[in-house]
Write a protein that holds these residues in place. Sequence first.
Motif, PDB file in Angstrom:
ATOM      1  N   ASN A 164      35.798  45.118  26.358  1.00  0.00           N
ATOM      2  CA  ASN A 164      35.674  46.575  26.330  1.00  0.00           C
ATOM      3  C   ASN A 164      34.402  47.042  27.028  1.00  0.00           C
ATOM      4  O   ASN A 164      34.441  47.899  27.897  1.00  0.00           O
ATOM      5  CB  ASN A 164      35.694  47.061  24.878  1.00  0.00           C
ATOM      6  CG  ASN A 164      36.074  48.521  24.750  1.00  0.00           C
ATOM      7  OD1 ASN A 164      36.182  49.232  25.742  1.00  0.00           O
ATOM      8  ND2 ASN A 164      36.272  48.968  23.533  1.00  0.00           N
TER       9      ASN A 164
ATOM     10  N   SER B  97      31.399  46.232  29.453  1.00  0.00           N
ATOM     11  CA  SER B  97      30.982  45.309  30.501  1.00  0.00           C
ATOM     12  C   SER B  97      30.327  46.107  31.617  1.00  0.00           C
ATOM     13  O   SER B  97      31.005  46.817  32.364  1.00  0.00           O
ATOM     14  CB  SER B  97      32.189  44.531  31.044  1.00  0.00           C
ATOM     15  OG  SER B  97      31.841  43.770  32.175  1.00  0.00           O
TER      16      SER B  97
ATOM     17  N   GLY C 164      31.368  45.799  35.319  1.00  0.00           N
ATOM     18  CA  GLY C 164      32.664  45.143  35.316  1.00  0.00           C
ATOM     19  C   GLY C 164      32.645  43.651  35.574  1.00  0.00           C
ATOM     20  O   GLY C 164      33.700  43.055  35.786  1.00  0.00           O
TER      21      GLY C 164
ATOM     22  N   TYR D 204      34.471  41.811  32.817  1.00  0.00           N
ATOM     23  CA  TYR D 204      35.878  42.186  32.932  1.00  0.00           C
ATOM     24  C   TYR D 204      36.548  41.380  34.039  1.00  0.00           C
ATOM     25  O   TYR D 204      37.638  40.835  33.853  1.00  0.00           O
ATOM     26  CB  TYR D 204      35.961  43.683  33.228  1.00  0.00           C
ATOM     27  CG  TYR D 204      37.351  44.270  33.136  1.00  0.00           C
ATOM     28  CD1 TYR D 204      37.930  44.536  31.903  1.00  0.00           C
ATOM     29  CD2 TYR D 204      38.075  44.585  34.282  1.00  0.00           C
ATOM     30  CE1 TYR D 204      39.202  45.084  31.813  1.00  0.00           C
ATOM     31  CE2 TYR D 204      39.343  45.138  34.207  1.00  0.00           C
ATOM     32  CZ  TYR D 204      39.904  45.389  32.968  1.00  0.00           C
ATOM     33  OH  TYR D 204      41.157  45.931  32.879  1.00  0.00           O
ATOM     34  N   GLN D 205      35.885  41.282  35.180  1.00  0.00           N
ATOM     35  CA  GLN D 205      36.415  40.490  36.292  1.00  0.00           C
ATOM     36  C   GLN D 205      36.476  39.014  35.921  1.00  0.00           C
ATOM     37  O   GLN D 205      37.436  38.308  36.283  1.00  0.00           O
ATOM     38  CB  GLN D 205      35.559  40.676  37.539  1.00  0.00           C
ATOM     39  CG  GLN D 205      36.050  39.917  38.769  1.00  0.00           C
ATOM     40  CD  GLN D 205      37.415  40.395  39.225  1.00  0.00           C
ATOM     41  OE1 GLN D 205      37.596  41.565  39.535  1.00  0.00           O
ATOM     42  NE2 GLN D 205      38.384  39.481  39.268  1.00  0.00           N
TER      43      GLN D 205
ATOM     44  N   ASN E  45      42.187  47.517  28.382  1.00  0.00           N
ATOM     45  CA  ASN E  45      40.949  48.293  28.244  1.00  0.00           C
ATOM     46  C   ASN E  45      40.464  48.842  29.593  1.00  0.00           C
ATOM     47  O   ASN E  45      39.283  48.793  29.928  1.00  0.00           O
ATOM     48  CB  ASN E  45      39.852  47.436  27.599  1.00  0.00           C
ATOM     49  CG  ASN E  45      39.831  47.581  26.089  1.00  0.00           C
ATOM     50  OD1 ASN E  45      40.098  48.654  25.544  1.00  0.00           O
ATOM     51  ND2 ASN E  45      39.519  46.501  25.395  1.00  0.00           N
ATOM     52  N   ARG E  46      41.369  49.393  30.368  1.00  0.00           N
ATOM     53  CA  ARG E  46      41.004  49.931  31.689  1.00  0.00           C
ATOM     54  C   ARG E  46      40.729  51.425  31.544  1.00  0.00           C
ATOM     55  O   ARG E  46      41.572  52.262  31.864  1.00  0.00           O
ATOM     56  CB  ARG E  46      42.127  49.687  32.695  1.00  0.00           C
ATOM     57  CG  ARG E  46      43.497  50.084  32.172  1.00  0.00           C
ATOM     58  CD  ARG E  46      44.526  50.100  33.236  1.00  0.00           C
ATOM     59  NE  ARG E  46      45.856  50.067  32.656  1.00  0.00           N
ATOM     60  CZ  ARG E  46      46.964  49.963  33.343  1.00  0.00           C
ATOM     61  NH1 ARG E  46      46.922  49.911  34.642  1.00  0.00           N
ATOM     62  NH2 ARG E  46      48.125  49.924  32.742  1.00  0.00           N
TER      63      ARG E  46
ATOM     64  N   ARG F 282      36.515  52.109  37.902  1.00  0.00           N
ATOM     65  CA  ARG F 282      36.103  50.777  38.345  1.00  0.00           C
ATOM     66  C   ARG F 282      37.042  49.711  37.788  1.00  0.00           C
ATOM     67  O   ARG F 282      37.492  48.814  38.509  1.00  0.00           O
ATOM     68  CB  ARG F 282      34.666  50.486  37.907  1.00  0.00           C
ATOM     69  CG  ARG F 282      34.198  49.070  38.279  1.00  0.00           C
ATOM     70  CD  ARG F 282      32.840  48.732  37.710  1.00  0.00           C
ATOM     71  NE  ARG F 282      31.800  49.513  38.337  1.00  0.00           N
ATOM     72  CZ  ARG F 282      31.044  50.396  37.697  1.00  0.00           C
ATOM     73  NH1 ARG F 282      31.243  50.625  36.413  1.00  0.00           N
ATOM     74  NH2 ARG F 282      30.095  51.057  38.327  1.00  0.00           N
ATOM     75  N   ARG F 283      37.345  49.800  36.507  1.00  0.00           N
ATOM     76  CA  ARG F 283      38.238  48.827  35.905  1.00  0.00           C
ATOM     77  C   ARG F 283      39.642  48.905  36.504  1.00  0.00           C
ATOM     78  O   ARG F 283      40.286  47.888  36.709  1.00  0.00           O
ATOM     79  CB  ARG F 283      38.295  49.037  34.388  1.00  0.00           C
ATOM     80  CG  ARG F 283      37.029  48.564  33.682  1.00  0.00           C
ATOM     81  CD  ARG F 283      36.988  48.969  32.228  1.00  0.00           C
ATOM     82  NE  ARG F 283      35.827  48.376  31.590  1.00  0.00           N
ATOM     83  CZ  ARG F 283      35.866  47.492  30.603  1.00  0.00           C
ATOM     84  NH1 ARG F 283      37.026  47.106  30.113  1.00  0.00           N
ATOM     85  NH2 ARG F 283      34.759  46.998  30.095  1.00  0.00           N
ATOM     86  N   GLN F 284      40.105  50.107  36.766  1.00  0.00           N
ATOM     87  CA  GLN F 284      41.414  50.256  37.383  1.00  0.00           C
ATOM     88  C   GLN F 284      41.436  49.620  38.769  1.00  0.00           C
ATOM     89  O   GLN F 284      42.410  48.949  39.140  1.00  0.00           O
ATOM     90  CB  GLN F 284      41.797  51.729  37.475  1.00  0.00           C
ATOM     91  CG  GLN F 284      43.169  51.985  38.091  1.00  0.00           C
ATOM     92  CD  GLN F 284      44.295  51.414  37.259  1.00  0.00           C
ATOM     93  OE1 GLN F 284      44.634  51.945  36.213  1.00  0.00           O
ATOM     94  NE2 GLN F 284      44.889  50.308  37.719  1.00  0.00           N
TER      95      GLN F 284
ATOM     96  N   LEU G 242      41.446  45.801  38.330  1.00  0.00           N
ATOM     97  CA  LEU G 242      42.744  45.349  37.848  1.00  0.00           C
ATOM     98  C   LEU G 242      43.800  45.442  38.944  1.00  0.00           C
ATOM     99  O   LEU G 242      44.596  44.509  39.139  1.00  0.00           O
ATOM    100  CB  LEU G 242      43.150  46.168  36.629  1.00  0.00           C
ATOM    101  CG  LEU G 242      44.491  45.829  35.976  1.00  0.00           C
ATOM    102  CD1 LEU G 242      44.533  44.373  35.535  1.00  0.00           C
ATOM    103  CD2 LEU G 242      44.748  46.759  34.793  1.00  0.00           C
TER     104      LEU G 242
END
Length: 285
Positions: free
Chosen positions: A180, A182, A185, A188-189, A213-214, A218-220, A223
């Motif tokens: 969640n 990070s 990211g 996450y990566q 948890n996107r 940045r997370r999108q 992903l």
Amino acid sequence: MWPLTRTDVPVKLKGATRALLLGTTLALAGCLEVPERLLLSDQFAPGSDCLHPSLAGSSPLPATFSLLSWNIYKQQGDWRPELTRWSAQADLLLLQEASGREGLYRWLNEQQLHWFQVAAFNWQRLPTGVLTASTGQAAQACGQRITEPATRIPKSLLASRYSLQGAAEQLLVINLHAVNFSLRGRTYQAQLDMISEAMAGHGGPVIVAGDFNRWNARRQRLLSAWASRHGLQEAQPEPDLRTRFWGYPLDGIYYRGLNLERAESMASDASDHSPLKAVFSVPGQ
């Protein structure tokens, strides 16, 4: 994902802050423990080698099968009637934030499901983490953990393989609860890279589903780039009632090597996440 409601952004922000404070408090109080044993199961003690089958035998899933994915919020709500209704005729059940309470294990046994759980951490002496259940026996199950940079609370993923009627190669299923918090990211990566390692060398069908948890752009981007690199498509549910944060859906189902027959999401009163259900079939069947 820790926020408590589906639509109210200020409450979600408060929920995220609560999660950070809760993780710090639990760590300081010594209530949260990371167990040595990574996988719990109803049927076997898994091997440590994730590259080779750890079960002697397996039973296949049907050529057309359904999957339900749901962050069950540690069963803090009235989960049983919703899970019973939505999982009816589901061949695969992927739960995130599953707490090892006796009621859940009893329910799984009542449904005659085979299951595995990654004990990401123990809270109040109960294992908590992702749990994968199925009507058919798996040919392999392997769990992994990664630690949240801010809260130091581990998140988990579970990779399992199943024989699939009409498919020349096994189906690889990844059940994910993504980190969640990070910064930039990187963690996450790193968790996405762990999934890449699990998929390495696997030429058969793949499903990656769970709580991604996107919750920001940045997370999108991370992903989407990762999914594109591995030839994964996202199953777009209709209707789409997924829990969103800043407009981004937290949960998802990605796949390759399968036909998507239909996908849907449902509103939940028992969890802060809405479940996802999808039906897949083996190409050519």
